[in-house]
Motif scaffolding. Sequence first.
Motif, PDB file in Angstrom:
ATOM      1  N   SER A  25      -4.895  -2.649   2.556  1.00 11.76           N
ATOM      2  CA  SER A  25      -5.007  -2.433   3.996  1.00 11.76           C
ATOM      3  C   SER A  25      -4.317  -3.584   4.711  1.00 11.76           C
ATOM      4  CB  SER A  25      -6.465  -2.344   4.432  1.00 11.76           C
ATOM      5  OG  SER A  25      -7.150  -3.543   4.130  1.00 11.76           O
ATOM      6  N   GLY A  26      -3.976  -3.333   5.954  1.00 10.98           N
ATOM      7  CA  GLY A  26      -3.338  -4.387   6.737  1.00 10.98           C
ATOM      8  C   GLY A  26      -1.942  -3.999   7.150  1.00 10.98           C
ATOM      9  N   ARG A  27      -0.961  -4.373   6.363  1.00  3.69           N
ATOM     10  CA  ARG A  27       0.429  -4.092   6.681  1.00  3.69           C
ATOM     11  C   ARG A  27       0.881  -2.805   6.001  1.00  3.69           C
ATOM     12  NH1 ARG A  27       3.137  -8.633   8.720  1.00  3.69           N
ATOM     13  NH2 ARG A  27       1.593  -9.797   9.929  1.00  3.69           N
ATOM     14  N   THR A  28       2.106  -2.405   6.253  1.00  6.06           N
ATOM     15  CA  THR A  28       2.645  -1.173   5.676  1.00  6.06           C
ATOM     16  C   THR A  28       2.771  -1.315   4.171  1.00  6.06           C
ATOM     17  OG1 THR A  28       3.894  -0.772   7.696  1.00  6.06           O
ATOM     18  CG2 THR A  28       4.539   0.460   5.736  1.00  6.06           C
ATOM     19  N   PHE A  29       1.973  -0.529   3.470  1.00  4.50           N
ATOM     20  CA  PHE A  29       1.870  -0.651   2.018  1.00  4.50           C
ATOM     21  C   PHE A  29       3.219  -0.455   1.336  1.00  4.50           C
ATOM     22  CE2 PHE A  29      -0.191  -0.684  -1.961  1.00  4.50           C
ATOM     23  CZ  PHE A  29       0.188   0.411  -2.718  1.00  4.50           C
ATOM     24  N   SER A  30       4.001   0.488   1.811  1.00  9.78           N
ATOM     25  CA  SER A  30       5.266   0.811   1.146  1.00  9.78           C
ATOM     26  C   SER A  30       6.315  -0.288   1.298  1.00  9.78           C
ATOM     27  CB  SER A  30       5.815   2.140   1.661  1.00  9.78           C
ATOM     28  OG  SER A  30       6.034   2.076   3.053  1.00  9.78           O
ATOM     29  N   ASN A  31       6.031  -1.303   2.070  1.00  8.34           N
ATOM     30  CA  ASN A  31       6.946  -2.434   2.207  1.00  8.34           C
ATOM     31  C   ASN A  31       6.773  -3.479   1.118  1.00  8.34           C
ATOM     32  OD1 ASN A  31       8.087  -1.357   4.491  1.00  8.34           O
ATOM     33  ND2 ASN A  31       6.940  -2.647   5.925  1.00  8.34           N
ATOM     34  N   TYR A  32       5.803  -3.246   0.219  1.00  2.99           N
ATOM     35  CA  TYR A  32       5.476  -4.236  -0.788  1.00  2.99           C
ATOM     36  C   TYR A  32       5.628  -3.687  -2.192  1.00  2.99           C
ATOM     37  CZ  TYR A  32       3.450  -6.871   3.045  1.00  2.99           C
ATOM     38  OH  TYR A  32       3.269  -7.561   4.208  1.00  2.99           O
ATOM     39  N   ALA A  33       6.281  -4.467  -3.034  1.00  4.82           N
ATOM     40  CA  ALA A  33       6.163  -4.229  -4.462  1.00  4.82           C
ATOM     41  C   ALA A  33       4.757  -4.629  -4.876  1.00  4.82           C
ATOM     42  CB  ALA A  33       7.190  -5.042  -5.229  1.00  4.82           C
ATOM     43  N   MET A  34       4.226  -3.948  -5.878  1.00  6.24           N
ATOM     44  CA  MET A  34       2.853  -4.218  -6.303  1.00  6.24           C
ATOM     45  C   MET A  34       2.811  -4.569  -7.779  1.00  6.24           C
ATOM     46  SD  MET A  34       1.113  -3.856  -3.552  1.00  6.24           S
ATOM     47  CE  MET A  34      -0.533  -3.921  -4.255  1.00  6.24           C
ATOM     48  N   GLY A  35       1.942  -5.495  -8.098  1.00  8.05           N
ATOM     49  CA  GLY A  35       1.834  -5.916  -9.487  1.00  8.05           C
ATOM     50  C   GLY A  35       0.386  -6.016  -9.922  1.00  8.05           C
ATOM     51  N   SER A  52       7.944  -0.988  -7.970  1.00  2.00           N
ATOM     52  CA  SER A  52       8.728  -1.289  -6.785  1.00  2.00           C
ATOM     53  C   SER A  52       8.135  -0.627  -5.550  1.00  2.00           C
ATOM     54  CB  SER A  52      10.168  -0.814  -6.992  1.00  2.00           C
ATOM     55  OG  SER A  52      10.184   0.592  -7.169  1.00  2.00           O
ATOM     56  N   ARG A  53       8.743  -0.915  -4.416  1.00  2.00           N
ATOM     57  CA  ARG A  53       8.204  -0.424  -3.150  1.00  2.00           C
ATOM     58  C   ARG A  53       8.273   1.089  -3.044  1.00  2.00           C
ATOM     59  NH1 ARG A  53      11.017  -4.468   1.123  1.00  2.00           N
ATOM     60  NH2 ARG A  53      12.876  -3.811  -0.008  1.00  2.00           N
ATOM     61  N   ARG A  54       9.438   1.662  -3.363  1.00  2.00           N
ATOM     62  CA  ARG A  54       9.577   3.094  -3.105  1.00  2.00           C
ATOM     63  C   ARG A  54      10.305   3.873  -4.203  1.00  2.00           C
ATOM     64  NH1 ARG A  54      11.079   0.548   1.621  1.00  2.00           N
ATOM     65  NH2 ARG A  54       9.608   0.684   3.349  1.00  2.00           N
ATOM     66  N   ASP A  55      11.173   3.209  -4.988  1.00  2.00           N
ATOM     67  CA  ASP A  55      12.046   4.005  -5.871  1.00  2.00           C
ATOM     68  C   ASP A  55      11.436   4.286  -7.236  1.00  2.00           C
ATOM     69  OD1 ASP A  55      14.379   1.358  -6.964  1.00  2.00           O
ATOM     70  OD2 ASP A  55      12.237   1.669  -7.323  1.00  2.00           O
ATOM     71  N   GLY A  56      10.204   3.839  -7.451  1.00  2.00           N
ATOM     72  CA  GLY A  56       9.520   4.164  -8.693  1.00  2.00           C
ATOM     73  C   GLY A  56       9.844   3.279  -9.866  1.00  2.00           C
ATOM     74  N   SER A  57      10.638   2.238  -9.659  1.00  2.00           N
ATOM     75  CA  SER A  57      10.936   1.324 -10.760  1.00  2.00           C
ATOM     76  C   SER A  57       9.661   0.619 -11.214  1.00  2.00           C
ATOM     77  CB  SER A  57      11.970   0.286 -10.324  1.00  2.00           C
ATOM     78  OG  SER A  57      13.165   0.904  -9.946  1.00  2.00           O
ATOM     79  N   THR A  58       9.570   0.389 -12.520  1.00  2.00           N
ATOM     80  CA  THR A  58       8.398  -0.288 -13.075  1.00  2.00           C
ATOM     81  C   THR A  58       8.824  -1.328 -14.112  1.00  2.00           C
ATOM     82  OG1 THR A  58       8.137   1.421 -14.764  1.00  2.00           O
ATOM     83  CG2 THR A  58       6.847   1.684 -12.733  1.00  2.00           C
ATOM     84  N   ALA A  59       7.919  -2.241 -14.375  1.00  2.00           N
ATOM     85  CA  ALA A  59       8.133  -3.247 -15.417  1.00  2.00           C
ATOM     86  C   ALA A  59       6.789  -3.505 -16.088  1.00  2.00           C
ATOM     87  CB  ALA A  59       8.690  -4.539 -14.824  1.00  2.00           C
ATOM     88  N   TYR A  60       6.840  -3.813 -17.369  1.00  4.87           N
ATOM     89  CA  TYR A  60       5.610  -4.030 -18.135  1.00  4.87           C
ATOM     90  C   TYR A  60       5.747  -5.243 -19.041  1.00  4.87           C
ATOM     91  CZ  TYR A  60       4.381   0.743 -16.796  1.00  4.87           C
ATOM     92  OH  TYR A  60       4.077   1.868 -16.084  1.00  4.87           O
TER      93      TYR A  60
END
Length: 124
Positions: A25-35, A52-60
Amino acid sequence: QVQLVESGGGLVQAGGSLRLSCAASGRTFSNYAMGWFRQASGKEREFVAATSRRDGSTAYADSVKGRFTISRDNAKNTVYLQMNSLKPEDTAVYYCAADRASTLSMAYITYDYWGRGTQVTVSS
């Protein structure tokens, strides 16, 4: 500011599954990469997965590849971590984090906001 709240942790037997959620919550979620990161007792915090923010890229992290899956739902401001085939060495506090950068990062120092964590315990 972004507020992050993790849920879904618990006690599970080896070989079992858990699904962690992180509500933002707070700012626009889609503006952030999440880990997702984790920290076992007496050890340093380590990278688990990122998306990633929107393109679905992932890392593990190598230790979870093929067992864990990170996903996000920008409409629900939520990121998930599906954990399968859990091992006792996966026991840790799991944290989600938000990163304003446009590229995926495995370095916890680059993340701007953190949740308080959720405990995952895997019994043998």
